[in-house]
Design an enzyme around this catalytic site. Structure first.
Site, short mmCIF file in Angstrom:
data_model
loop_
_atom_site.label_atom_id
_atom_site.label_comp_id
_atom_site.label_asym_id
_atom_site.label_seq_id
_atom_site.Cartn_x
_atom_site.Cartn_y
_atom_site.Cartn_z
N GLY A 1 0.74 -1.31 -0.15
CA GLY A 1 -0.08 0.08 0.11
C GLY A 1 0.83 1.29 -0.01
O GLY A 1 0.46 2.30 0.47
N TYR B 1 -14.97 -2.27 8.76
CA TYR B 1 -13.74 -1.89 9.12
C TYR B 1 -13.27 -2.15 10.51
O TYR B 1 -12.23 -2.87 10.84
CB TYR B 1 -13.65 -0.42 8.91
CG TYR B 1 -12.22 0.57 9.12
CD1 TYR B 1 -11.38 0.01 8.28
CD2 TYR B 1 -11.71 1.25 10.13
CE1 TYR B 1 -10.22 0.53 8.25
CE2 TYR B 1 -10.67 1.67 10.24
CZ TYR B 1 -9.78 1.55 9.25
OH TYR B 1 -8.53 2.06 9.40
N GLN C 1 -1.95 6.89 1.73
CA GLN C 1 -1.94 7.97 2.48
C GLN C 1 -0.69 7.76 3.51
O GLN C 1 0.03 8.79 3.55
CB GLN C 1 -3.08 8.32 3.35
CG GLN C 1 -3.01 9.73 4.12
CD GLN C 1 -3.76 9.86 5.38
OE1 GLN C 1 -4.61 8.81 5.82
NE2 GLN C 1 -4.04 11.20 5.80
N ASP D 1 2.44 -1.61 -4.44
CA ASP D 1 1.22 -1.12 -4.44
C ASP D 1 0.42 -1.84 -5.66
O ASP D 1 1.23 -2.38 -6.60
CB ASP D 1 1.10 0.44 -4.82
CG ASP D 1 -0.33 0.66 -4.09
OD1 ASP D 1 -0.39 1.46 -2.92
OD2 ASP D 1 -1.58 0.69 -4.78
N ILE D 2 -1.14 -1.76 -5.52
CA ILE D 2 -1.70 -2.47 -6.74
C ILE D 2 -1.74 -1.56 -7.99
O ILE D 2 -1.77 -2.11 -9.08
CB ILE D 2 -3.16 -2.70 -6.39
CG1 ILE D 2 -4.14 -3.56 -7.22
CG2 ILE D 2 -3.89 -1.14 -6.13
CD1 ILE D 2 -5.35 -4.37 -6.54
N ARG D 3 -1.19 -0.51 -7.82
CA ARG D 3 -1.05 0.22 -9.01
C ARG D 3 0.23 1.20 -8.95
O ARG D 3 0.88 1.21 -8.08
CB ARG D 3 -2.43 1.49 -9.37
CG ARG D 3 -2.21 2.59 -7.77
CD ARG D 3 -3.64 3.22 -7.65
NE ARG D 3 -3.28 4.01 -6.31
CZ ARG D 3 -2.85 5.14 -6.21
NH1 ARG D 3 -2.34 5.94 -7.29
NH2 ARG D 3 -2.66 5.72 -4.92
N LYS E 1 -10.44 -4.71 11.89
CA LYS E 1 -9.42 -4.30 12.86
C LYS E 1 -9.24 -5.13 13.79
O LYS E 1 -8.14 -5.46 14.58
CB LYS E 1 -9.54 -2.78 12.96
CG LYS E 1 -9.18 -1.79 11.88
CD LYS E 1 -7.67 -2.14 11.30
CE LYS E 1 -7.60 -1.35 10.06
NZ LYS E 1 -6.38 -1.57 9.43
N ASP F 1 -1.08 -6.69 -5.56
CA ASP F 1 -1.97 -6.94 -5.04
C ASP F 1 -2.11 -8.02 -3.89
O ASP F 1 -1.62 -9.00 -3.92
CB ASP F 1 -3.17 -7.68 -6.19
CG ASP F 1 -4.53 -8.04 -5.63
OD1 ASP F 1 -4.74 -7.73 -4.19
OD2 ASP F 1 -5.25 -8.43 -6.40
N1 SER Z 1 -8.71 7.41 9.38
C1 SER Z 1 -9.49 6.03 9.45
C2 SER Z 1 -10.88 6.12 9.10
O1 SER Z 1 -11.53 7.28 9.26
C3 SER Z 1 -9.38 5.34 11.10
O2 SER Z 1 -8.49 4.51 10.89
O3 SER Z 1 -11.19 4.98 8.33
#
Ligand code: SER
Length: 316
Positions: free
Chosen positions: A8, A141, A12, A34-36, A145, A52
């Site tokens: 990745g 998400y 960011q 990265d994938i791209r 996690k 990937d």
């Molecule tokens: N910055 C992330 C999000 O907003 C939180 O881990 O998904």
């Protein structure tokens, strides 16, 4: 940490992590993937591979090819995007992590992956959120996690893999914008303040979340990876934070630099609900005690730096 593979790497965190690692460990010792691809420093400033992360075979090939000893697994779908595409999020976030951990087991790699404040849920204490507490997240998400935190602990206990990780808060940076997160407002607001002098926040006033400036986040990764393992009681999922803030506080800080700046509120139901299910302020004392975590930037110094750095990018 002598030869590091970052997945990745165009994301960011990844894009700035690559720059930092290459300056500290040598450009040839940091393999970006990265994938791209893109015409950026991560691709042009040292080794780069298309990967990937759901392709475990290719991941292993890259680890062998470069004789990697450390993996920093950053490839993931963020919270709002994961809510939109939950099945895809599970496949990417968990499939990618499993492949990374398997490569780490097979090749005896040191392994880092970030968890998040998203690993907490509405039943978690909202303030001074402890390191060890209730974790019943209500987002895909968050489910990813928490599972990831447990999986990393499992790979350490069961196979002796040197897994390490933190729970990042919202990360604010001026290089690569985040995509699909709930905390993204705190990045977008700086771009819009400079471009148009106003910002419509999809997060309502009064909604507190933890945040941290990217240089502090990158330093935390390096410090944790270099920490003496004997002192690490937790290893994975350390709470880290620099500030607990809400949109009005960011607006007030920006106004000190741009007095005419205007913030308007138009909460987006999906992202507002996610934010409401997360803590207001987490407690980072375990990270401080076990490996000396420390953030340098507060809201004021971050705002000054963000606006001055973005001013050059946006006006050039
Ligand atoms: N910055 C992330 C999000 O907003 C939180 O881990 O998904």
């Amino acid at each position: 940490m002598k030869r590091i593979l970052v997945t990745g790497a165009l994301g960011q965190i990844g894009s700035e992590l690559i720059t930092k690692l290459r300056s500290e460990y040598g450009a040839d010792n940091v393999i970006a993937s990265d994938i791209r691809t893109a015409d950026t420093e991560a691709v042009t400033g040292g080794p780069f591979e298309i990967l990937d992360v759901t392709d475990g075979e290719k991941m292993n090939e890259i680890v062998s090819k470069y004789k990697v000893d450390t993996m920093m697994h950053m490839a993931a779908l963020l919270s709002a995007k994961a809510e939109q595409f939950p099945q895809m999020a599970w496949n990417l976030n968990m499939g990618g992590l499993m492949n990374g951990l398997e490569a780490a087991r097979e090749h005896k790699l040191q392994f880092f992956t970030p968890s998040s404040i998203g690993a907490f849920g509405p039943d978690t204490p909202k303030t001074n959120t402890p390191q060890d507490t209730v974790q019943r997240p209500t987002t895909m998400y968050g489910v990813n996690k928490v599972s990831g935190e447990l999986l990393c602990d499992y790979y350490f206990k069961r196979f002796g893999v040197d897994t390490r990780g933190v729970r990042f808060p919202g990360l604010i940076s001026y290089v690569t914008p985040p995509g699909g997160g709930t905390t993204d407002y705190a990045v977008e607001v700086y771009y819009e303040a400079l471009k148009s002098g106003r910002y419509t926040s999809y997060i309502d006033k009064g909604t507190f979340m933890d945040m941290m400036y990217m240089p502090d986040a990158l330093q935390a990764i390096v410090d944790l990876m270099e920490a003496d393992p004997v002192k690490l009681e937790h290893r994975n999922a350390f709470n880290v934070t620099a500030m607990s803030i809400e949109p009005e506080m960011v607006a007030a800080e920006i106004k000190k630099h741009i007095p005419s700046f205007e913030m308007i509120y138009k909460p987006d139901p999906v992202r507002q609900a996610i934010a409401d299910s997360w803590p207001d302020a987490i407690d980072a004392s375990a990270a401080k005690a076990e490996w000396g975590f420390k953030a340098q930037h507060d809201l004021a110094s971050m705002t000054t730096d963000m606006l001055s750095k973005l001013k050059t990018t946006i006006t050039n």
